[in-house]
Design a protein around this motif. Structure first.
Motif, PDB file in Angstrom:
ATOM      1  N   LEU A 251       6.543  12.405   5.915  1.00  0.00           N
ATOM      2  CA  LEU A 251       5.978  11.335   6.856  1.00  0.00           C
ATOM      3  C   LEU A 251       4.800  11.690   7.728  1.00  0.00           C
ATOM      4  CD1 LEU A 251       9.474  10.433   8.314  1.00  0.00           C
ATOM      5  CD2 LEU A 251       8.189   8.988   7.031  1.00  0.00           C
ATOM      6  N   ASP A 252       4.661  12.836   8.191  1.00  0.00           N
ATOM      7  CA  ASP A 252       3.470  13.156   8.900  1.00  0.00           C
ATOM      8  C   ASP A 252       2.291  13.159   8.247  1.00  0.00           C
ATOM      9  OD1 ASP A 252       5.123  14.237  11.021  1.00  0.00           O
ATOM     10  OD2 ASP A 252       5.218  16.286  10.287  1.00  0.00           O
ATOM     11  N   LEU A 253       2.450  13.603   6.992  1.00  0.00           N
ATOM     12  CA  LEU A 253       1.307  13.728   5.913  1.00  0.00           C
ATOM     13  C   LEU A 253       1.116  12.280   5.337  1.00  0.00           C
ATOM     14  CD1 LEU A 253       2.112  16.712   3.859  1.00  0.00           C
ATOM     15  CD2 LEU A 253       0.219  16.376   5.512  1.00  0.00           C
ATOM     16  N   GLY A 254       1.655  11.277   5.655  1.00  0.00           N
ATOM     17  CA  GLY A 254       1.463   9.676   5.303  1.00  0.00           C
ATOM     18  C   GLY A 254       2.084   9.399   4.015  1.00  0.00           C
ATOM     19  N   ILE A 255       2.768  10.247   3.478  1.00  0.00           N
ATOM     20  CA  ILE A 255       3.392  10.187   1.966  1.00  0.00           C
ATOM     21  C   ILE A 255       4.462   9.362   2.247  1.00  0.00           C
ATOM     22  CG2 ILE A 255       4.464  11.539   0.099  1.00  0.00           C
ATOM     23  CD1 ILE A 255       2.469  13.606   0.923  1.00  0.00           C
TER      24      ILE A 255
ATOM     25  N   ASP B  68      13.337  -0.868  -1.886  1.00  0.00           N
ATOM     26  CA  ASP B  68      12.157  -1.291  -2.322  1.00  0.00           C
ATOM     27  C   ASP B  68      11.820  -1.620  -3.695  1.00  0.00           C
ATOM     28  OD1 ASP B  68      11.372  -1.644   0.472  1.00  0.00           O
ATOM     29  OD2 ASP B  68      11.350   0.522   0.690  1.00  0.00           O
ATOM     30  N   LEU B  69      12.014  -0.426  -4.434  1.00  0.00           N
ATOM     31  CA  LEU B  69      11.692  -0.430  -5.858  1.00  0.00           C
ATOM     32  C   LEU B  69      12.841  -0.122  -6.664  1.00  0.00           C
ATOM     33  CD1 LEU B  69       9.506  -0.855  -8.378  1.00  0.00           C
ATOM     34  CD2 LEU B  69       8.709   1.418  -7.557  1.00  0.00           C
TER      35      LEU B  69
ATOM     36  N   LYS C 272       0.841  -1.207  -0.004  1.00  0.00           N
ATOM     37  CA  LYS C 272       0.157  -0.058   0.117  1.00  0.00           C
ATOM     38  C   LYS C 272       0.970   1.045  -0.087  1.00  0.00           C
ATOM     39  CE  LYS C 272      -4.085  -2.220   0.403  1.00  0.00           C
ATOM     40  NZ  LYS C 272      -4.673  -2.051  -0.882  1.00  0.00           N
ATOM     41  N   LEU C 273       0.926   1.724  -1.004  1.00  0.00           N
ATOM     42  CA  LEU C 273       1.553   3.247  -1.117  1.00  0.00           C
ATOM     43  C   LEU C 273       0.830   4.229  -1.254  1.00  0.00           C
ATOM     44  CD1 LEU C 273       4.297   2.263  -3.965  1.00  0.00           C
ATOM     45  CD2 LEU C 273       4.240   1.723  -1.439  1.00  0.00           C
ATOM     46  N   SER C 274       1.177   5.745  -0.708  1.00  0.00           N
ATOM     47  CA  SER C 274       0.272   6.749  -0.806  1.00  0.00           C
ATOM     48  C   SER C 274      -0.077   7.171  -2.321  1.00  0.00           C
ATOM     49  CB  SER C 274       1.232   7.869  -0.064  1.00  0.00           C
ATOM     50  OG  SER C 274       2.412   8.162  -0.622  1.00  0.00           O
ATOM     51  N   ALA C 275      -1.148   7.592  -2.215  1.00  0.00           N
ATOM     52  CA  ALA C 275      -1.756   7.527  -3.566  1.00  0.00           C
ATOM     53  C   ALA C 275      -0.930   9.011  -4.509  1.00  0.00           C
ATOM     54  CB  ALA C 275      -3.268   7.986  -3.656  1.00  0.00           C
ATOM     55  N   LEU C 276      -0.238   9.575  -3.684  1.00  0.00           N
ATOM     56  CA  LEU C 276       0.773  10.653  -4.276  1.00  0.00           C
ATOM     57  C   LEU C 276       2.036  10.472  -3.329  1.00  0.00           C
ATOM     58  CD1 LEU C 276      -1.108  14.217  -4.027  1.00  0.00           C
ATOM     59  CD2 LEU C 276      -0.361  13.026  -6.044  1.00  0.00           C
ATOM     60  N   GLY C 277       2.974  10.058  -4.321  1.00  0.00           N
ATOM     61  CA  GLY C 277       4.308   9.966  -3.785  1.00  0.00           C
ATOM     62  C   GLY C 277       5.114  11.373  -3.825  1.00  0.00           C
ATOM     63  N   LEU C 278       6.244  11.204  -3.431  1.00  0.00           N
ATOM     64  CA  LEU C 278       7.167  12.449  -3.449  1.00  0.00           C
ATOM     65  C   LEU C 278       8.331  12.287  -4.235  1.00  0.00           C
ATOM     66  CD1 LEU C 278       7.902  15.182  -2.278  1.00  0.00           C
ATOM     67  CD2 LEU C 278       9.069  14.102  -0.243  1.00  0.00           C
ATOM     68  N   GLY C 279       8.355  13.069  -5.337  1.00  0.00           N
ATOM     69  CA  GLY C 279       9.564  13.128  -6.236  1.00  0.00           C
ATOM     70  C   GLY C 279      10.672  14.107  -5.627  1.00  0.00           C
ATOM     71  N   CYS C 280      11.877  13.498  -5.201  1.00  0.00           N
ATOM     72  CA  CYS C 280      12.892  14.062  -4.525  1.00  0.00           C
ATOM     73  C   CYS C 280      13.926  14.607  -5.288  1.00  0.00           C
ATOM     74  CB  CYS C 280      13.737  13.194  -3.569  1.00  0.00           C
ATOM     75  SG  CYS C 280      12.292  12.381  -2.145  1.00  0.00           S
ATOM     76  N   MET C 281      14.008  14.525  -6.644  1.00  0.00           N
ATOM     77  CA  MET C 281      15.054  14.920  -7.436  1.00  0.00           C
ATOM     78  C   MET C 281      15.400  16.514  -7.269  1.00  0.00           C
ATOM     79  SD  MET C 281      14.822  14.838 -11.607  1.00  0.00           S
ATOM     80  CE  MET C 281      13.700  16.132 -12.037  1.00  0.00           C
ATOM     81  N   GLY C 282      14.458  17.473  -7.384  1.00  0.00           N
ATOM     82  CA  GLY C 282      14.740  18.665  -6.993  1.00  0.00           C
ATOM     83  C   GLY C 282      15.408  19.096  -5.896  1.00  0.00           C
ATOM     84  N   MET C 283      15.571  18.305  -4.955  1.00  0.00           N
ATOM     85  CA  MET C 283      16.107  18.553  -3.761  1.00  0.00           C
ATOM     86  C   MET C 283      17.716  18.749  -3.693  1.00  0.00           C
ATOM     87  SD  MET C 283      13.998  16.436  -1.035  1.00  0.00           S
ATOM     88  CE  MET C 283      12.148  16.305  -0.570  1.00  0.00           C
TER      89      MET C 283
ATOM     90  N   ASN D 106      13.677   6.257   9.742  1.00  0.00           N
ATOM     91  CA  ASN D 106      12.077   5.936   9.753  1.00  0.00           C
ATOM     92  C   ASN D 106      12.141   4.661   8.507  1.00  0.00           C
ATOM     93  OD1 ASN D 106      10.768   8.502  10.980  1.00  0.00           O
ATOM     94  ND2 ASN D 106      12.329   9.086   9.874  1.00  0.00           N
ATOM     95  N   ARG D 107      12.776   3.646   8.535  1.00  0.00           N
ATOM     96  CA  ARG D 107      12.962   2.793   7.484  1.00  0.00           C
ATOM     97  C   ARG D 107      11.802   1.915   7.410  1.00  0.00           C
ATOM     98  NH1 ARG D 107      12.866   1.597   3.502  1.00  0.00           N
ATOM     99  NH2 ARG D 107      13.762  -0.231   2.293  1.00  0.00           N
ATOM    100  N   ASP D 108      11.056   1.724   8.429  1.00  0.00           N
ATOM    101  CA  ASP D 108       9.857   1.113   8.213  1.00  0.00           C
ATOM    102  C   ASP D 108       8.561   1.888   7.718  1.00  0.00           C
ATOM    103  OD1 ASP D 108       9.891   2.434  10.555  1.00  0.00           O
ATOM    104  OD2 ASP D 108       8.769   0.960  11.714  1.00  0.00           O
ATOM    105  N   LYS D 109       8.844   3.139   7.803  1.00  0.00           N
ATOM    106  CA  LYS D 109       7.390   3.857   7.276  1.00  0.00           C
ATOM    107  C   LYS D 109       7.686   4.468   5.820  1.00  0.00           C
ATOM    108  CE  LYS D 109       7.122   6.027  11.880  1.00  0.00           C
ATOM    109  NZ  LYS D 109       8.335   6.689  12.409  1.00  0.00           N
ATOM    110  N   ILE D 110       9.030   3.877   5.214  1.00  0.00           N
ATOM    111  CA  ILE D 110       9.184   4.748   3.933  1.00  0.00           C
ATOM    112  C   ILE D 110       9.232   3.619   2.862  1.00  0.00           C
ATOM    113  CG2 ILE D 110      10.638   6.068   2.292  1.00  0.00           C
ATOM    114  CD1 ILE D 110      11.244   7.352   5.238  1.00  0.00           C
TER     115      ILE D 110
END
Ligand code: NAP
Length: 333
Positions: free
Chosen positions: A43-47, A125-126, A12-23, A72-76
Protein backbone atom coordinates in the motif's frame (compact mmCIF):
# COMPACT_ATOMS: atom_id res chain seq x y z
CA UNK A 1 4.98 3.61 -8.73
CA UNK A 2 3.90 3.89 -12.34
CA UNK A 3 0.42 2.95 -13.48
CA UNK A 4 -1.03 1.16 -16.48
CA UNK A 5 -4.63 0.96 -17.68
CA UNK A 6 -6.58 -2.29 -17.37
CA UNK A 7 -7.94 -3.20 -20.80
CA UNK A 8 -10.62 -0.78 -21.95
CA UNK A 9 -11.87 -0.19 -18.40
CA UNK A 10 -10.04 3.08 -17.65
CA UNK A 11 -8.87 1.58 -14.31
CA UNK A 12 -5.34 2.64 -13.38
CA UNK A 13 -3.42 -0.24 -11.85
CA UNK A 14 0.14 -0.26 -10.56
CA UNK A 15 2.39 -1.41 -13.40
CA UNK A 16 3.58 -4.14 -11.06
CA UNK A 17 0.89 -5.96 -9.12
CA UNK A 18 1.37 -8.27 -6.15
CA UNK A 19 0.91 -12.02 -6.35
CA UNK A 20 -0.26 -13.20 -2.94
CA UNK A 21 -0.36 -16.97 -3.49
CA UNK A 22 2.93 -17.74 -1.74
CA UNK A 23 1.73 -16.05 1.45
CA UNK A 24 -0.43 -19.11 2.13
CA UNK A 25 0.44 -21.77 -0.40
CA UNK A 26 2.85 -23.47 -2.79
CA UNK A 27 6.27 -22.06 -1.91
CA UNK A 28 7.29 -23.42 1.48
CA UNK A 29 6.82 -22.09 5.01
CA UNK A 30 4.52 -19.14 5.52
CA UNK A 31 4.48 -16.35 8.09
CA UNK A 32 1.21 -14.44 8.39
CA UNK A 33 2.80 -11.57 10.31
CA UNK A 34 5.37 -10.89 7.57
CA UNK A 35 2.71 -11.39 4.89
CA UNK A 36 0.46 -8.78 6.49
CA UNK A 37 3.43 -6.40 6.76
CA UNK A 38 4.17 -7.06 3.08
CA UNK A 39 0.59 -6.21 2.10
CA UNK A 40 0.79 -2.99 4.14
CA UNK A 41 4.11 -2.09 2.54
CA UNK A 42 2.55 -2.67 -0.88
CA UNK A 43 0.00 0.00 0.00
CA UNK A 44 2.81 2.43 0.94
CA UNK A 45 4.52 1.73 -2.38
CA UNK A 46 1.33 2.32 -4.37
CA UNK A 47 1.06 -1.32 -5.45
CA UNK A 48 -2.70 -1.50 -5.68
CA UNK A 49 -3.32 -4.58 -7.86
CA UNK A 50 -3.42 -7.68 -5.69
CA UNK A 51 -3.89 -11.21 -6.91
CA UNK A 52 -5.33 -14.23 -5.12
CA UNK A 53 -7.55 -17.24 -5.89
CA UNK A 54 -10.07 -19.30 -4.02
CA UNK A 55 -7.86 -22.39 -4.33
CA UNK A 56 -4.79 -20.90 -2.63
CA UNK A 57 -4.73 -22.89 0.61
CA UNK A 58 -8.40 -23.62 0.08
CA UNK A 59 -9.54 -20.04 0.74
CA UNK A 60 -7.05 -19.19 3.49
CA UNK A 61 -5.18 -16.78 1.19
CA UNK A 62 -8.34 -14.75 0.55
CA UNK A 63 -9.00 -14.68 4.30
CA UNK A 64 -5.48 -13.48 5.03
CA UNK A 65 -5.70 -10.70 2.45
CA UNK A 66 -9.05 -9.54 3.77
CA UNK A 67 -7.31 -8.35 6.94
CA UNK A 68 -5.61 -5.56 4.98
CA UNK A 69 -8.11 -5.30 2.15
CA UNK A 70 -11.17 -4.46 4.26
CA UNK A 71 -9.75 -1.40 6.07
CA UNK A 72 -8.22 -0.15 2.78
CA UNK A 73 -10.93 -1.17 0.33
CA UNK A 74 -10.81 2.01 -1.78
CA UNK A 75 -7.04 1.74 -2.29
CA UNK A 76 -6.89 -1.83 -3.59
CA UNK A 77 -8.01 -3.44 -6.84
CA UNK A 78 -8.56 -7.05 -5.88
CA UNK A 79 -8.46 -9.93 -8.32
CA UNK A 80 -9.43 -13.46 -7.47
CA UNK A 81 -10.15 -16.64 -9.42
CA UNK A 82 -12.42 -19.64 -9.33
CA UNK A 83 -12.67 -23.08 -10.85
CA UNK A 84 -10.23 -25.47 -9.18
CA UNK A 85 -12.07 -27.74 -6.78
CA UNK A 86 -10.75 -30.21 -4.28
CA UNK A 87 -12.27 -33.60 -3.80
CA UNK A 88 -13.00 -33.97 -0.07
CA UNK A 89 -12.26 -30.25 0.38
CA UNK A 90 -8.53 -30.92 0.89
CA UNK A 91 -6.26 -28.22 -0.53
CA UNK A 92 -3.36 -29.19 -2.77
CA UNK A 93 -1.44 -28.01 -5.80
CA UNK A 94 -3.40 -27.97 -9.02
CA UNK A 95 -1.62 -31.05 -10.35
CA UNK A 96 -2.46 -33.18 -7.29
CA UNK A 97 -4.78 -36.10 -7.70
CA UNK A 98 -8.03 -35.07 -6.18
CA UNK A 99 -8.11 -31.64 -7.83
CA UNK A 100 -10.45 -30.99 -10.72
CA UNK A 101 -11.67 -28.02 -12.70
CA UNK A 102 -15.24 -26.74 -12.79
CA UNK A 103 -16.35 -23.52 -14.51
CA UNK A 104 -20.02 -24.45 -14.68
CA UNK A 105 -22.60 -21.72 -14.02
CA UNK A 106 -23.77 -23.66 -10.94
CA UNK A 107 -20.28 -23.76 -9.41
CA UNK A 108 -19.59 -20.10 -10.29
CA UNK A 109 -22.56 -19.13 -8.08
CA UNK A 110 -21.17 -21.09 -5.15
CA UNK A 111 -17.59 -19.96 -5.71
CA UNK A 112 -18.29 -16.23 -5.96
CA UNK A 113 -20.32 -16.17 -2.75
CA UNK A 114 -17.57 -18.06 -0.94
CA UNK A 115 -14.85 -15.68 -2.19
CA UNK A 116 -16.90 -12.59 -1.27
CA UNK A 117 -17.45 -14.02 2.19
CA UNK A 118 -13.77 -14.83 2.75
CA UNK A 119 -12.58 -11.51 1.34
CA UNK A 120 -15.32 -9.77 3.41
CA UNK A 121 -16.26 -7.41 0.57
CA UNK A 122 -19.38 -6.82 -1.55
CA UNK A 123 -17.74 -6.73 -4.99
CA UNK A 124 -14.71 -8.41 -6.54
CA UNK A 125 -12.88 -6.02 -8.87
CA UNK A 126 -11.59 -8.63 -11.32
CA UNK A 127 -12.88 -12.20 -11.37
CA UNK A 128 -10.95 -14.74 -13.42
CA UNK A 129 -11.86 -18.19 -14.63
CA UNK A 130 -8.69 -19.92 -13.42
CA UNK A 131 -8.73 -22.12 -16.53
CA UNK A 132 -11.09 -22.80 -19.41
CA UNK A 133 -13.27 -25.78 -18.51
CA UNK A 134 -12.79 -28.34 -21.29
CA UNK A 135 -16.23 -29.80 -20.55
CA UNK A 136 -18.26 -26.59 -20.86
CA UNK A 137 -18.55 -24.13 -23.76
CA UNK A 138 -16.70 -20.98 -22.72
CA UNK A 139 -19.81 -18.97 -23.69
CA UNK A 140 -21.71 -20.62 -20.81
CA UNK A 141 -19.00 -19.77 -18.31
CA UNK A 142 -18.76 -16.16 -19.48
CA UNK A 143 -22.54 -15.84 -19.65
CA UNK A 144 -22.77 -16.81 -15.98
CA UNK A 145 -19.96 -14.37 -15.14
CA UNK A 146 -21.73 -11.59 -17.03
CA UNK A 147 -24.73 -12.13 -14.76
CA UNK A 148 -22.47 -11.53 -11.75
CA UNK A 149 -21.39 -8.22 -13.30
CA UNK A 150 -25.05 -7.21 -13.73
CA UNK A 151 -25.71 -8.12 -10.10
CA UNK A 152 -22.75 -6.04 -8.89
CA UNK A 153 -20.88 -8.98 -7.36
CA UNK A 154 -18.04 -8.59 -9.83
CA UNK A 155 -16.80 -5.55 -11.78
CA UNK A 156 -14.60 -6.96 -14.54
CA UNK A 157 -13.95 -10.38 -16.03
CA UNK A 158 -10.71 -12.22 -16.70
CA UNK A 159 -9.51 -15.54 -18.05
CA UNK A 160 -6.37 -17.47 -17.19
CA UNK A 161 -4.33 -19.64 -19.58
CA UNK A 162 -7.04 -19.48 -22.25
CA UNK A 163 -6.28 -20.22 -25.91
CA UNK A 164 -6.61 -17.50 -28.54
CA UNK A 165 -9.82 -19.12 -29.79
CA UNK A 166 -11.38 -19.21 -26.32
CA UNK A 167 -10.39 -15.60 -25.69
CA UNK A 168 -12.19 -14.55 -28.87
CA UNK A 169 -15.29 -16.60 -28.06
CA UNK A 170 -15.38 -15.28 -24.50
CA UNK A 171 -14.97 -11.65 -25.58
CA UNK A 172 -17.89 -12.03 -27.97
CA UNK A 173 -20.16 -12.70 -24.96
CA UNK A 174 -18.86 -10.02 -22.58
CA UNK A 175 -15.79 -7.73 -22.51
CA UNK A 176 -12.76 -9.46 -21.03
CA UNK A 177 -10.49 -7.05 -19.17
CA UNK A 178 -7.51 -9.30 -18.51
CA UNK A 179 -5.85 -12.54 -19.45
CA UNK A 180 -3.64 -13.96 -16.73
CA UNK A 181 -1.12 -16.40 -18.16
CA UNK A 182 2.39 -17.46 -17.31
CA UNK A 183 4.95 -15.18 -18.96
CA UNK A 184 8.59 -14.74 -18.09
CA UNK A 185 12.03 -15.04 -19.62
CA UNK A 186 11.61 -18.81 -19.43
CA UNK A 187 7.95 -19.18 -20.46
CA UNK A 188 7.11 -17.32 -23.63
CA UNK A 189 4.16 -19.28 -25.04
CA UNK A 190 1.97 -16.17 -25.14
CA UNK A 191 4.20 -14.60 -27.78
CA UNK A 192 2.99 -17.04 -30.47
CA UNK A 193 -0.62 -15.92 -30.85
CA UNK A 194 -2.01 -14.88 -27.47
CA UNK A 195 -0.48 -11.41 -27.30
CA UNK A 196 -1.72 -10.44 -30.75
CA UNK A 197 -5.18 -11.67 -29.76
CA UNK A 198 -5.33 -9.77 -26.47
CA UNK A 199 -4.02 -6.66 -28.24
CA UNK A 200 -6.65 -6.88 -30.96
CA UNK A 201 -9.37 -7.13 -28.31
CA UNK A 202 -8.03 -4.49 -25.88
CA UNK A 203 -7.30 -7.06 -23.16
CA UNK A 204 -4.47 -6.57 -20.68
CA UNK A 205 -2.02 -9.43 -20.27
CA UNK A 206 -1.29 -10.14 -16.61
CA UNK A 207 1.84 -12.33 -16.53
CA UNK A 208 1.94 -14.69 -13.58
CA UNK A 209 5.16 -16.28 -12.32
CA UNK A 210 7.14 -13.45 -14.03
CA UNK A 211 10.20 -14.53 -12.02
CA UNK A 212 9.79 -18.14 -13.19
CA UNK A 213 8.70 -18.99 -9.64
CA UNK A 214 11.90 -17.49 -8.25
CA UNK A 215 14.30 -19.24 -10.63
CA UNK A 216 15.51 -16.17 -12.53
CA UNK A 217 16.34 -14.30 -9.32
CA UNK A 218 19.51 -16.42 -9.10
CA UNK A 219 18.75 -17.10 -5.42
CA UNK A 220 16.53 -20.18 -5.64
CA UNK A 221 18.21 -23.41 -4.53
CA UNK A 222 16.21 -26.03 -6.37
CA UNK A 223 17.87 -28.88 -4.47
CA UNK A 224 16.76 -27.39 -1.16
CA UNK A 225 13.05 -26.94 -1.73
CA UNK A 226 11.07 -28.00 1.33
CA UNK A 227 8.51 -30.80 1.43
CA UNK A 228 5.21 -29.65 -0.03
CA UNK A 229 6.79 -26.92 -2.18
CA UNK A 230 4.81 -26.97 -5.44
CA UNK A 231 7.99 -26.52 -7.49
CA UNK A 232 9.06 -30.03 -6.44
CA UNK A 233 6.32 -31.32 -8.77
CA UNK A 234 7.33 -29.21 -11.78
CA UNK A 235 9.81 -30.47 -14.43
CA UNK A 236 11.62 -27.11 -14.55
CA UNK A 237 12.87 -27.44 -10.98
CA UNK A 238 14.26 -30.99 -11.27
CA UNK A 239 17.89 -32.10 -11.27
CA UNK A 240 18.01 -33.07 -14.98
CA UNK A 241 17.66 -29.41 -16.05
CA UNK A 242 19.43 -27.89 -13.05
CA UNK A 243 22.75 -27.37 -14.85
CA UNK A 244 21.16 -25.62 -17.82
CA UNK A 245 19.08 -23.41 -15.58
CA UNK A 246 21.90 -22.63 -13.22
CA UNK A 247 24.10 -21.47 -16.10
CA UNK A 248 21.26 -19.50 -17.63
CA UNK A 249 20.45 -17.57 -14.47
CA UNK A 250 24.13 -17.04 -13.62
CA UNK A 251 24.71 -15.45 -17.06
CA UNK A 252 21.53 -13.44 -16.67
CA UNK A 253 22.74 -12.25 -13.27
CA UNK A 254 25.91 -10.93 -14.92
CA UNK A 255 23.82 -8.73 -17.20
CA UNK A 256 21.93 -7.47 -14.16
CA UNK A 257 25.20 -6.76 -12.38
CA UNK A 258 26.34 -4.70 -15.37
CA UNK A 259 23.18 -2.64 -15.08
CA UNK A 260 23.52 -2.15 -11.33
CA UNK A 261 20.31 -3.95 -10.63
CA UNK A 262 19.33 -7.34 -9.28
CA UNK A 263 18.32 -10.29 -11.51
CA UNK A 264 14.77 -10.05 -10.15
CA UNK A 265 14.56 -6.39 -11.17
CA UNK A 266 15.99 -7.12 -14.61
CA UNK A 267 13.57 -10.01 -15.15
CA UNK A 268 10.59 -7.84 -14.23
CA UNK A 269 11.86 -4.92 -16.33
CA UNK A 270 12.08 -7.34 -19.27
CA UNK A 271 8.43 -8.34 -18.86
CA UNK A 272 7.37 -4.70 -18.44
CA UNK A 273 9.30 -3.80 -21.60
CA UNK A 274 7.17 -6.18 -23.70
CA UNK A 275 4.33 -3.64 -23.84
CA UNK A 276 2.28 -1.08 -21.91
CA UNK A 277 -0.65 -3.49 -22.03
CA UNK A 278 1.18 -5.88 -19.72
CA UNK A 279 0.92 -5.83 -15.91
CA UNK A 280 2.99 -8.54 -14.23
CA UNK A 281 2.15 -9.76 -10.75
CA UNK A 282 5.39 -10.95 -9.10
CA UNK A 283 4.70 -12.97 -5.99
CA UNK A 284 6.33 -12.54 -2.63
CA UNK A 285 5.57 -12.93 1.04
CA UNK A 286 8.46 -10.73 2.15
CA UNK A 287 8.85 -6.96 2.38
CA UNK A 288 12.48 -7.06 1.26
CA UNK A 289 11.60 -8.75 -2.03
CA UNK A 290 8.57 -6.51 -2.55
CA UNK A 291 10.73 -3.41 -2.19
CA UNK A 292 13.42 -4.83 -4.44
CA UNK A 293 10.91 -5.78 -7.12
CA UNK A 294 9.29 -2.33 -7.05
CA UNK A 295 12.67 -0.99 -8.19
CA UNK A 296 12.13 -2.66 -11.57
CA UNK A 297 9.68 0.06 -12.47
CA UNK A 298 12.41 2.65 -13.05
CA UNK A 299 14.72 0.40 -14.98
CA UNK A 300 15.03 1.20 -18.68
CA UNK A 301 16.29 -1.48 -21.01
CA UNK A 302 18.18 -0.52 -24.14
CA UNK A 303 18.00 -2.56 -27.37
CA UNK A 304 21.49 -3.82 -26.47
CA UNK A 305 20.25 -5.03 -23.06
CA UNK A 306 17.32 -6.82 -24.69
CA UNK A 307 19.63 -8.44 -27.23
CA UNK A 308 22.04 -9.60 -24.51
CA UNK A 309 19.15 -11.14 -22.55
CA UNK A 310 17.83 -12.83 -25.67
CA UNK A 311 21.26 -14.33 -26.37
CA UNK A 312 21.46 -15.86 -22.89
CA UNK A 313 18.01 -17.41 -23.19
CA UNK A 314 18.93 -18.89 -26.57
CA UNK A 315 22.21 -20.24 -25.23
CA UNK A 316 20.51 -22.35 -22.55
CA UNK A 317 17.27 -23.67 -24.05
CA UNK A 318 16.78 -26.83 -21.95
CA UNK A 319 14.84 -25.20 -19.14
CA UNK A 320 12.28 -27.99 -18.58
CA UNK A 321 8.49 -27.88 -18.90
CA UNK A 322 6.74 -25.31 -16.73
CA UNK A 323 4.04 -27.76 -15.62
CA UNK A 324 3.49 -31.46 -15.18
CA UNK A 325 1.74 -33.30 -17.98
CA UNK A 326 -1.56 -33.29 -16.11
CA UNK A 327 -1.46 -29.53 -15.55
CA UNK A 328 -0.39 -28.83 -19.13
CA UNK A 329 -3.60 -30.51 -20.29
CA UNK A 330 -5.56 -27.68 -18.70
CA UNK A 331 -3.68 -24.78 -20.33
CA UNK A 332 -4.30 -23.24 -23.75
CA UNK A 333 -7.88 -24.53 -24.01
N1 NAP B 1 -3.31 -18.08 -12.93
C1 NAP B 1 -2.53 -19.05 -12.52
O1 NAP B 1 -2.71 -20.22 -12.89
C2 NAP B 1 -1.40 -18.73 -11.57
C3 NAP B 1 -0.39 -19.67 -11.36
C4 NAP B 1 0.65 -19.32 -10.50
C5 NAP B 1 0.67 -18.09 -9.89
N2 NAP B 1 -0.34 -17.20 -10.09
C6 NAP B 1 -0.34 -15.87 -9.45
O2 NAP B 1 0.81 -15.16 -9.88
C7 NAP B 1 1.53 -14.68 -8.76
C8 NAP B 1 3.02 -14.61 -9.07
O3 NAP B 1 3.53 -15.84 -9.51
P1 NAP B 1 4.41 -16.79 -8.59
O4 NAP B 1 4.34 -16.33 -7.18
O5 NAP B 1 3.98 -18.17 -8.94
O6 NAP B 1 5.88 -16.68 -9.17
P2 NAP B 1 6.97 -15.53 -9.28
O7 NAP B 1 6.39 -14.22 -9.03
O8 NAP B 1 7.63 -15.79 -10.58
O9 NAP B 1 8.00 -15.96 -8.15
C9 NAP B 1 7.67 -16.07 -6.80
C10 NAP B 1 8.86 -16.65 -6.09
O10 NAP B 1 9.98 -15.78 -6.24
C11 NAP B 1 10.47 -15.38 -4.98
N3 NAP B 1 10.87 -13.97 -5.10
C12 NAP B 1 10.08 -12.89 -5.34
N4 NAP B 1 10.81 -11.77 -5.43
C13 NAP B 1 12.09 -12.14 -5.23
C14 NAP B 1 13.32 -11.43 -5.19
N5 NAP B 1 13.36 -10.12 -5.40
N6 NAP B 1 14.46 -12.14 -4.95
C15 NAP B 1 14.43 -13.46 -4.75
N7 NAP B 1 13.31 -14.19 -4.78
C16 NAP B 1 12.14 -13.53 -5.02
C17 NAP B 1 9.36 -15.60 -4.01
O11 NAP B 1 9.89 -15.83 -2.75
P3 NAP B 1 9.05 -15.67 -1.38
O12 NAP B 1 7.86 -16.56 -1.56
O13 NAP B 1 10.01 -16.15 -0.36
O14 NAP B 1 8.68 -14.26 -1.23
C18 NAP B 1 8.67 -16.83 -4.60
O15 NAP B 1 9.35 -18.00 -4.20
C19 NAP B 1 1.16 -15.67 -7.64
O16 NAP B 1 1.41 -15.12 -6.36
C20 NAP B 1 -0.30 -15.91 -7.93
O17 NAP B 1 -1.08 -14.86 -7.38
C21 NAP B 1 -1.36 -17.52 -10.95
Amino acid sequence: MKYRTLGNTGEKLSALGLGCMGMSFAYGPTDDKESIATLERALDLGINFWDTADMYANGANEELISRVLVPNRDKIFIATKFGFRFKDGVAGPSSATGTYFDASPAWIRVAVEASLKRLKIDTIDLYYAHRIDPNIPVEETVGALADLVKEGKVRYLGLSEASAASIRRAAAVHPIAALQSEYSLLTRDVEAEILSTTRALGITLVPYSPLARGLVTNTLQVDQLTEGDFRKTLPRYQSDVADNNHQLVASFAEIAHGKNCTPAQLALAWVLAQGDDIIPIPGTKKRKYLEENAGAIDLNLTPEDLAAIEAVIKQYPHTGERYSEASLKLVNH
